[in-house]
Design a protein around this motif. Structure first.
Motif, PDB file in Angstrom:
ATOM      1  N   ARG A   1      33.480  -9.716  26.386  1.00  0.00           N
ATOM      2  CA  ARG A   1      33.360 -10.991  27.087  1.00  0.00           C
ATOM      3  C   ARG A   1      34.689 -11.283  27.749  1.00  0.00           C
ATOM      4  NH1 ARG A   1      30.749 -15.664  23.609  1.00  0.00           N
ATOM      5  NH2 ARG A   1      28.996 -14.532  22.730  1.00  0.00           N
ATOM      6  N   PRO A   2      34.630 -11.877  28.918  1.00  0.00           N
ATOM      7  CA  PRO A   2      35.908 -12.186  29.559  1.00  0.00           C
ATOM      8  C   PRO A   2      36.666 -13.274  28.798  1.00  0.00           C
ATOM      9  CG  PRO A   2      34.080 -13.145  30.785  1.00  0.00           C
ATOM     10  CD  PRO A   2      33.484 -12.320  29.705  1.00  0.00           C
ATOM     11  N   GLN A   3      37.953 -13.125  28.728  1.00  0.00           N
ATOM     12  CA  GLN A   3      38.819 -14.190  28.215  1.00  0.00           C
ATOM     13  C   GLN A   3      39.781 -14.500  29.345  1.00  0.00           C
ATOM     14  OE1 GLN A   3      40.104 -11.710  24.722  1.00  0.00           O
ATOM     15  NE2 GLN A   3      39.906 -13.626  23.603  1.00  0.00           N
ATOM     16  N   GLY A   4      40.147 -15.750  29.510  1.00  0.00           N
ATOM     17  CA  GLY A   4      41.125 -16.110  30.528  1.00  0.00           C
ATOM     18  C   GLY A   4      40.523 -16.131  31.923  1.00  0.00           C
TER      19      GLY A   4
ATOM     20  N   VAL B   1      50.916 -15.940  32.736  1.00  0.00           N
ATOM     21  CA  VAL B   1      50.339 -15.198  33.861  1.00  0.00           C
ATOM     22  C   VAL B   1      51.032 -13.850  34.027  1.00  0.00           C
ATOM     23  CG1 VAL B   1      51.862 -16.389  35.533  1.00  0.00           C
ATOM     24  CG2 VAL B   1      49.775 -15.306  36.341  1.00  0.00           C
ATOM     25  N   THR B   2      50.219 -12.840  34.326  1.00  0.00           N
ATOM     26  CA  THR B   2      50.783 -11.523  34.640  1.00  0.00           C
ATOM     27  C   THR B   2      50.104 -10.980  35.888  1.00  0.00           C
ATOM     28  OG1 THR B   2      51.284  -9.327  33.760  1.00  0.00           O
ATOM     29  CG2 THR B   2      49.096 -10.172  33.275  1.00  0.00           C
TER      30      THR B   2
ATOM     31  N   CYS C   1      45.803 -23.794  26.312  1.00  0.00           N
ATOM     32  CA  CYS C   1      46.409 -22.504  26.708  1.00  0.00           C
ATOM     33  C   CYS C   1      45.507 -21.782  27.700  1.00  0.00           C
ATOM     34  CB  CYS C   1      46.579 -21.616  25.483  1.00  0.00           C
ATOM     35  SG  CYS C   1      47.723 -22.293  24.269  1.00  0.00           S
ATOM     36  N   LEU C   2      46.082 -21.331  28.786  1.00  0.00           N
ATOM     37  CA  LEU C   2      45.275 -20.636  29.796  1.00  0.00           C
ATOM     38  C   LEU C   2      45.896 -19.284  30.181  1.00  0.00           C
ATOM     39  CD1 LEU C   2      43.181 -20.323  32.039  1.00  0.00           C
ATOM     40  CD2 LEU C   2      44.379 -22.041  33.371  1.00  0.00           C
ATOM     41  N   PRO C   3      45.231 -18.178  29.785  1.00  0.00           N
ATOM     42  CA  PRO C   3      45.715 -16.852  30.195  1.00  0.00           C
ATOM     43  C   PRO C   3      45.211 -16.518  31.603  1.00  0.00           C
ATOM     44  CG  PRO C   3      44.205 -16.751  28.268  1.00  0.00           C
ATOM     45  CD  PRO C   3      44.059 -18.103  28.879  1.00  0.00           C
ATOM     46  N   ILE C   4      46.096 -16.026  32.429  1.00  0.00           N
ATOM     47  CA  ILE C   4      45.695 -15.689  33.805  1.00  0.00           C
ATOM     48  C   ILE C   4      46.210 -14.309  34.201  1.00  0.00           C
ATOM     49  CG2 ILE C   4      45.930 -16.318  36.261  1.00  0.00           C
ATOM     50  CD1 ILE C   4      45.976 -19.201  35.518  1.00  0.00           C
TER      51      ILE C   4
END
Ligand SMILES: O=C([O-])CC(=O)C(=O)O
Ligand SMILES: [Mg+2]
Length: 676
Positions: free
Chosen positions: A241-244, A272-273, A310-313
């Motif tokens: 499943r997608p995360q972020g 972010v990366t 928290c938001l991973p991008i």
């Protein structure tokens, strides 16, 4: 069929309905997903008895689907249904129950029926992927934020429509934790543990964090380096499943819209990366997403920032990794990396959109960008945004703390030591600069002078003034007067450092000769092999202790087990930015800081060094154990926040008196909540 909770007073329901209808009529909301958003807002802003929005939203959905299954976006039909619903309630007054309302006069009967038309829809028909704003019943079990599995109490099972959806047994969170840890320990392969933990995170978020917090030393190497590196390499194959959030070149011009698709409105930390330099593993393109996800898991577990904040991008601008481009399971754009203006424009659009969507106080942590972009991005945005580069600044703060702590073992002051780095990228130059800054402050010497104590070796050899013209900008301050030397061993012999730091991203570069050389003129050489994951470490703990004949003080970026040498057990420390960024970010968040200042890094570093007490020095450790990390993070946060207030960069006023207590009180706890 529709079931408003009986606890909802009809008046409050009517008021909700009319507000929603007005919104729709005024075209404040134009389609169904906006109705859902509006409903959330209305529920939040009206202090009515509508404590749970779930049923309302469900009924809106229901009405919508019922109006026209192919086109749920027709506001007029929806309003029609809402009006009829309103008049039903008006007629029946306080005695009304939602069960009295039938939106289309018994269009829907009892029994098992596909009322939303999803099962009966043919492939060319549209269905609505709708969800509830407050989960209950089956959806509650599928919502990782609220699911508690067998730990739902009898009462919660009654009030939240869970009867029959769970087996009869109930159990405590502790028992669940015990079971999960037993299961995870059975897997032999670290990647399987990683996948099991990811699944847990997607199933039951609080339990995931409970495990991580209570077993931090055991699980850190799984959710973080080294296993997260392997997970990124195989991300496409293990992807479930997608995360972020994924922002690719396809989203150019629409980045703000993409951000709006993220379900949380109050985001405090973004990691972010662009995937170009994932740990020491190089360009992993879109599969670098494992890194922001892992870092943010630590923000919550180690620093206490709420998971929903928290938001991973991952920004996908392509990849130059040929193997990935040819991998049928690769999840990213299948094209070479874009550079130059197109890259800069996308990043610029992203940075503006973040500020527009989340405001001035959201922290943007840059992670694992390649050198050439990392320095430029930090420089470009540090005056306009709350930005922090973990690889440059976080690593610098953690290494400075370790070095300062190590002075208690090796003696002398910081300015009396001589530093040699292998690797002159983000970590190398970032650490070097922070050490120079600290010496400058302590000795009141200009930083241009203190830099002269620090030497760096890159792939072409020692950085010296004769190379200056061909050096990248960020290396130039380190080009000191010296004859050229083209390899590390000769540089060690010539410079005679007391501290040897590996930040090259290249494994096994601290050879036997290098370590023997540095041990030949130091009683206790300080050796830090920082590159990650373990495969890229400049040397192993065993090599450092053996080749230095047990004299080295050693720490590494990725963890190593204790080593026995000549009958004595040596415990290596982990010099990883994970000690710093969670507490650092927490400090920024709780003070409402709007910019990062170098003095905040020094404050974080000083706080970490202060956590190394006698008992650890006796074991040769220069970092405290990770098992104390939440307490450490609270202290780091307090020190960083204090500095933010001192510098006038904090916006949360008035300043809390006891910042440590305040930081602790802000920290997320993974213990289950009771549901009404
Ligand atoms: O992720 C880690 O373990 C440390 C780090 O930032 C890196 O190596 O890029
Ligand atoms: Mg990193």
């Amino acid at each position: 069929m529709i079931s408003f909770k009986r606890t909802h007073s009809p008046k409050s329901i009517i008021s909700f309905i009319s507000t929603t209808s007005t919104c729709i009529l005024n075209k404040k909301v134009s389609h169904f997903s906006s109705v859902v958003a509006a409903q959330k807002q209305i529920t939040a802003s009206s202090a009515s008895s509508l404590t749970t929005g779930f049923d309302l939203q469900r009924s809106l959905c229901f009405l919508c689907c019922n109006c026209n299954r192919k086109s749920v976006a027709d506001p007029q039909l929806l309003i029609g249904s809402l009006r009829r619903m309103e008049s039903t309630f008006n007629e029946l007054g306080d005695k009304a129950s939602v069960l009295d309302f039938d939106p289309k006069s018994a269009d829907v009967g009892g029994g098992v029926e596909d009322i939303y038309g999803e099962d009966t829809a043919t492939e060319d028909q549209l269905v609505t992927p709708w969800t509830y704003s407050v989960a209950s019943g089956y959806s509650l079990l599928r919502d990782p934020q609220y699911n508690k599995g067998l730990a739902f109490t009898e009462k919660e099972r009654d009030t939240h429509y869970l009867r029959g959806l769970l087996p009869p047994a109930t159990c405590s969170q502790q028992l669940q934790e015990k079971k999960l840890m037993n299961n995870i320990r059975q897997y032999q392969v670290p990647l399987q543990k990683y996948m099991a933990l990811t699944e847990l995170q997607e199933r039951n978020e609080r339990l995931f964090y409970k495990l991580l917090i209570d077993n931090v030393e055991e699980l850190l190497p799984i959710v973080y380096t080294p296993t997260v590196g392997e997970a990124c390499q195989k991300f496409g194959s293990i992807f479930r499943r997608p995360q972020g959030l994924y922002i690719s070149l396809k989203e150019k011009g629409k980045v703000l819209e993409v951000l709006k698709n993220w379900p949380e409105r109050t985001v405090q930390v973004i990691v972010v990366t662009d995937g170009e330099r994932i740990l020491g593993l190089g360009d992993l393109g879109c599969q670098g997403m494992g890194i922001p996800v892992g870092k943010l898991a630590l923000y919550t577990a180690l620093g206490g920032v709420r998971p929903s904040a928290c938001l991973p991008i991952t920004i996908d601008v392509g990849t130059n990794n040929k193997q990935l481009l040819e991998d049928e399971f690769y999840i990213g754009l299948r094209q070479k990396r874009t550079t130059g203006k197109e890259y800069a424009d996308l990043l610029d659009e992203f940075m503006s959109a973040v500020k527009q969507n989340y405001g001035e106080k959201v922290l943007i942590q840059f992670e694992d960008f390649a050198n050439h972009n990392a320095f430029q991005l930090l420089e470009k945005y540090r005056r306009t945004h709350l930005v922090f580069n973990d690889d440059i600044q976080g690593t610098a703060a953690v290494v400075l703390a370790g070095v300062v702590a190590a002075l208690r073992l090796v003696g002398g002051s910081l300015s009396e030591h001589k530093f040699l780095f292998l690797g002159a990228g983000e970590a190398g130059t970032g650490i070097a600069e922070l050490i120079a800054l600290e010496i400058s402050k302590k000795t009141k010497t200009p930083v241009e002078e203190t830099r002269k104590k620090i030497w760096l070796v890159d792939s072409k050899g020692l950085i010296v003034s004769s190379r200056k013209d061909s050096l990248q900008q960020f290396k130039k301050p380190w080009a000191h007067e010296h004859e050229p030397i083209d390899n590390l061993l000769d540089a060690v012999k010539a410079i005679k450092p007391t501290v040897l730091i590996g930040s090259s991203g290249v494994g096994r570069t601290f050879t036997k000769e290098v370590i023997e050389a540095v041990s030949s003129f130091n009683e206790k050489p300080l050796i830090l092999a920082l590159s990650n994951p373990t495969s890229q470490s400049e040397c192993t703990a065993e090599e450092a202790y053996t080749w230095s004949k047990g004299r080295a003080i050693f720490a590494s970026g990725s963890p190593f087990d204790p080593v026995e040498y000549n009958g004595k057990v040596y415990v290596p420390g982990q010099s990883n930015n994970a000690y710093i960024f969670p507490g650092f970010g927490l400090g920024l968040v709780i003070s409402g800081a709007i910019r990062v200042h170098d003095d905040m890094l020094l404050a974080a570093s000083e706080s970490l060094a202060g956590e190394v007490t006698e008992e650890y020095f006796e074991k040769g450790l220069i970092y405290p154990p990770f098992s104390n990390i939440r307490k450490i993070s609270a202290h780091i946060a307090a020190n960083v926040a204090a500095k933010a207030y001192e510098l006038g960069l904090a916006t949360r006023l008035p300043r809390p008196e006891n910042l440590v207590k305040y930081a602790e009180s802000c920290m997320y706890s993974p213990v289950y909540r009771n549901y009404r």
